[in-house]
Scaffold this motif. Structure first.
Motif, short mmCIF file in Angstrom:
data_model
loop_
_atom_site.label_atom_id
_atom_site.label_comp_id
_atom_site.label_asym_id
_atom_site.label_seq_id
_atom_site.Cartn_x
_atom_site.Cartn_y
_atom_site.Cartn_z
N ASP A 57 0.86 -1.19 0.00
CA ASP A 57 0.00 0.00 0.00
C ASP A 57 0.89 1.24 0.00
OD1 ASP A 57 -2.46 -1.44 0.21
OD2 ASP A 57 -1.99 -1.82 2.32
N ARG A 58 0.57 2.19 -0.87
CA ARG A 58 1.39 3.40 -1.00
C ARG A 58 0.44 4.61 -0.99
NH1 ARG A 58 6.35 1.55 -2.02
NH2 ARG A 58 6.53 -0.56 -2.93
N ASN A 59 0.22 5.12 0.22
CA ASN A 59 -0.81 6.15 0.40
C ASN A 59 -0.23 7.49 0.85
OD1 ASN A 59 -3.08 4.52 -0.26
ND2 ASN A 59 -2.93 3.52 1.73
N THR A 60 0.95 7.81 0.39
CA THR A 60 1.54 9.10 0.76
C THR A 60 0.75 10.27 0.16
OG1 THR A 60 3.08 8.92 -1.11
CG2 THR A 60 3.85 8.17 1.06
N GLU A 61 0.11 10.04 -0.98
CA GLU A 61 -0.67 11.09 -1.64
C GLU A 61 -2.16 10.96 -1.36
OE1 GLU A 61 0.81 13.53 -3.16
OE2 GLU A 61 2.79 12.64 -2.86
N GLN A 62 -2.50 10.17 -0.37
CA GLN A 62 -3.90 9.91 -0.05
C GLN A 62 -4.59 11.17 0.48
OE1 GLN A 62 -4.58 7.37 3.40
NE2 GLN A 62 -6.13 6.21 2.26
N ILE A 63 -5.89 11.31 0.18
CA ILE A 63 -6.68 12.41 0.73
C ILE A 63 -6.62 12.33 2.26
CG2 ILE A 63 -8.99 13.43 0.87
CD1 ILE A 63 -9.59 12.18 -1.84
N GLN A 64 -6.40 13.48 2.89
CA GLN A 64 -6.18 13.52 4.34
C GLN A 64 -7.33 12.90 5.13
OE1 GLN A 64 -3.38 14.57 5.85
NE2 GLN A 64 -4.23 13.96 7.81
N SER A 65 -8.56 13.13 4.70
CA SER A 65 -9.72 12.63 5.46
C SER A 65 -9.85 11.11 5.42
CB SER A 65 -11.01 13.27 4.92
OG SER A 65 -11.20 12.94 3.56
N TYR A 66 -9.09 10.44 4.52
CA TYR A 66 -9.16 8.98 4.42
C TYR A 66 -8.00 8.28 5.15
CZ TYR A 66 -12.84 9.40 0.92
OH TYR A 66 -14.02 9.67 0.27
N ARG A 67 -7.12 9.04 5.76
CA ARG A 67 -5.96 8.44 6.44
C ARG A 67 -6.41 7.47 7.53
NH1 ARG A 67 -1.17 11.41 5.28
NH2 ARG A 67 -1.36 11.84 3.05
N GLU A 68 -5.80 6.30 7.52
CA GLU A 68 -6.05 5.25 8.52
C GLU A 68 -7.49 4.71 8.46
OE1 GLU A 68 -3.52 4.17 10.15
OE2 GLU A 68 -2.18 5.79 9.50
N ARG A 69 -8.22 4.96 7.35
CA ARG A 69 -9.60 4.48 7.27
C ARG A 69 -9.85 3.56 6.08
NH1 ARG A 69 -14.06 7.39 6.71
NH2 ARG A 69 -13.15 9.11 5.54
N THR A 70 -8.83 3.30 5.26
CA THR A 70 -9.01 2.45 4.09
C THR A 70 -8.12 1.21 4.20
OG1 THR A 70 -7.29 3.67 2.86
CG2 THR A 70 -9.56 4.43 2.63
N LYS A 71 -8.61 0.10 3.61
CA LYS A 71 -7.85 -1.14 3.70
C LYS A 71 -8.22 -2.09 2.55
CE LYS A 71 -6.77 -4.98 6.84
NZ LYS A 71 -7.07 -5.61 8.15
N LEU A 72 -7.19 -2.68 1.93
CA LEU A 72 -7.36 -3.74 0.94
C LEU A 72 -6.95 -5.06 1.58
CD1 LEU A 72 -5.92 -2.26 -2.38
CD2 LEU A 72 -8.31 -2.71 -1.86
N ASN A 73 -7.71 -6.11 1.33
CA ASN A 73 -7.37 -7.44 1.82
C ASN A 73 -6.38 -8.07 0.84
OD1 ASN A 73 -7.28 -10.17 2.57
ND2 ASN A 73 -9.35 -10.06 3.42
N HIS A 74 -5.10 -8.14 1.23
CA HIS A 74 -4.05 -8.62 0.31
C HIS A 74 -4.24 -10.09 -0.06
CE1 HIS A 74 -1.00 -5.19 1.30
NE2 HIS A 74 -2.22 -4.75 1.03
N GLN A 75 -4.84 -10.87 0.82
CA GLN A 75 -5.10 -12.28 0.48
C GLN A 75 -6.18 -12.38 -0.58
OE1 GLN A 75 -5.99 -14.30 4.13
NE2 GLN A 75 -3.85 -14.38 4.79
N GLU A 76 -7.18 -11.50 -0.52
CA GLU A 76 -8.25 -11.52 -1.52
C GLU A 76 -7.75 -11.05 -2.88
OE1 GLU A 76 -11.46 -12.53 -1.47
OE2 GLU A 76 -10.96 -13.44 0.45
N LEU A 77 -6.66 -10.29 -2.91
CA LEU A 77 -6.11 -9.85 -4.19
C LEU A 77 -5.69 -11.05 -5.05
CD1 LEU A 77 -3.90 -6.80 -3.10
CD2 LEU A 77 -6.15 -6.73 -4.20
N GLN A 78 -5.30 -12.15 -4.42
CA GLN A 78 -4.91 -13.34 -5.16
C GLN A 78 -6.10 -13.95 -5.91
OE1 GLN A 78 -3.12 -15.99 -2.33
NE2 GLN A 78 -1.45 -14.59 -1.83
N ARG A 79 -7.31 -13.65 -5.45
CA ARG A 79 -8.51 -14.17 -6.11
C ARG A 79 -9.19 -13.10 -6.97
NH1 ARG A 79 -8.33 -17.17 -1.26
NH2 ARG A 79 -9.12 -15.44 0.00
N GLY A 80 -8.48 -12.01 -7.23
CA GLY A 80 -9.03 -10.95 -8.07
C GLY A 80 -10.00 -10.02 -7.37
#
Length: 326
Positions: free
Chosen positions: A98-121
């Motif tokens: 995850d590379r969120n240095t340019e992320q909108i400030q109001s979304y900091r620490e509130r978003t998440k991707l499940n890396h295991q689910e990425l293997q299933r698309g």
């Protein structure tokens, strides 16, 4: 791809064709093979058909996946707000992290991707502690070395506001009582209505609606001439309902009675002010008397000090004479 190679070999065996015809056929085969090969690597990024409904303060999943299912671990997955003018990045996954240095400030620490689910698309995004400002259109963009595609996710946020507040805004010339009811912090815009004690809806005279980052605020006013005991102000939004009531007199509001009450209140205030002033003056008089008495006592103390000094001098003179006689 193999079938294209076989066709290409067979074409080369057609020696009766002239060079220009051979060149044209080979070029056509190459283009067809390229199209076929590119189609074999095409995938669709799929989002929800209907808007995603979220409740303010809770968590929500924004669906996004690749069809047919393939692993997107080695791909770029980007979530962003397409309708915003400034910074748009909501979440970025690239180079297996995850590379969120340019992320909108109001979304900091509130978003998440499940890396295991990425293997299933599955590139669905989890958004925590939903806010009203999160409402809008999102893009799920997935890119590999040979293709890219995106899907749109519309998010609608529902927020239950604060209980309505009824305030009395005075009387009109005919003795009618003005009432205002206001409630804030709703999303989307709620319905506000007045009801009598029997549950019948009363018509609002004026209505105001405002929206800011905290949601919608609504204000309705009404004038009551003949009270029905209790008047209710109710705010509704889908399955949510908040209500406040006020109890009024069963008699007709009379402006003369109101004037008498106001005059009586003013007279009472004047009497209280007079009593306080009299007490203040009496206190000042006592204070002056105390100062006078203090001055008198201070004078007597000064006189006593003088007498003591004089007696001390006489004693010293007498003592000196006695020593000389000896």
């Amino acid at each position: 791809m193999i079938s294209c190679i076989i066709l290409f070999i067979h074409t080369l065996e057609l020696k009766h064709l002239c060079p220009s015809e051979m060149k044209f056929i080979c070029l056509t085969l190459l283009i067809m093979c390229g199209i076929t090969d590119s189609r074999s690597e095409q995938y669709d990024v799929v989002g929800p058909v209907d808007p995603v409904f979220a409740v303010a303060g809770e968590d929500v999943i924004l669906p996004c996946s690749v069809k047919p299912n393939i692993s997107v671990v080695d791909m770029r997955v980007e979530w962003f707000r397409s309708e915003l003018k400034d910074s748009q990045l909501v979440h970025l996954y690239e180079d297996h992290d995850d590379r969120n240095t340019e992320q909108i400030q109001s979304y900091r620490e509130r978003t998440k991707l499940n890396h295991q689910e990425l293997q299933r698309g599955n590139a669905s995004l989890k958004l925590s502690s939903v806010q009203i400002s999160d409402e809008g259109r999102y893009k799920c963009f997935i890119q590999s070395e040979s293709w890219y595609n995106d899907a749109t996710v519309d998010v609608s946020v529902e927020a239950v506001g604060r209980p309505p507040v009824i305030t009395v805004d005075g009387f009109d010339d005919s003795g009618g009582l003005h009432l205002q009811c206001e409630s804030k912090g709703w999303n989307p815009e709620p319905d506000l209505e007045w009801l009598d004690s029997e549950g019948a809806i009363l018509s609002s005279e004026t209505t105001e609606t405002h929206r800011n980052t905290e949601g919608f605020s609504v204000k309705h006013s009404i004038t009551v001439h003949h009270s029905v005991g209790k008047i209710h102000c109710r705010v509704k939004l889908r399955n949510h309902k908040l209500e406040t009531q006020i109890i009024t007199s069963n008699k007709r509001f009379n402006p003369w009675r109101t004037s008498i009450i106001l005059i009586s209140a003013v007279v009472l205030l004047i009497v209280i002010a007079g009593m306080l002033m009299a007490a203040f003056i009496q206190k000042n008089r006592k204070h002056d008397q105390l100062l006078t008495e203090k001055s008198r006592i201070q004078g007597e103390c000064d006189n006593l000090q003088d007498d003591i000094g004089r007696i001390q001098q006489e004693y010293d003179e007498w003592n000196r004479r006695m020593k000389q006689e000896k």
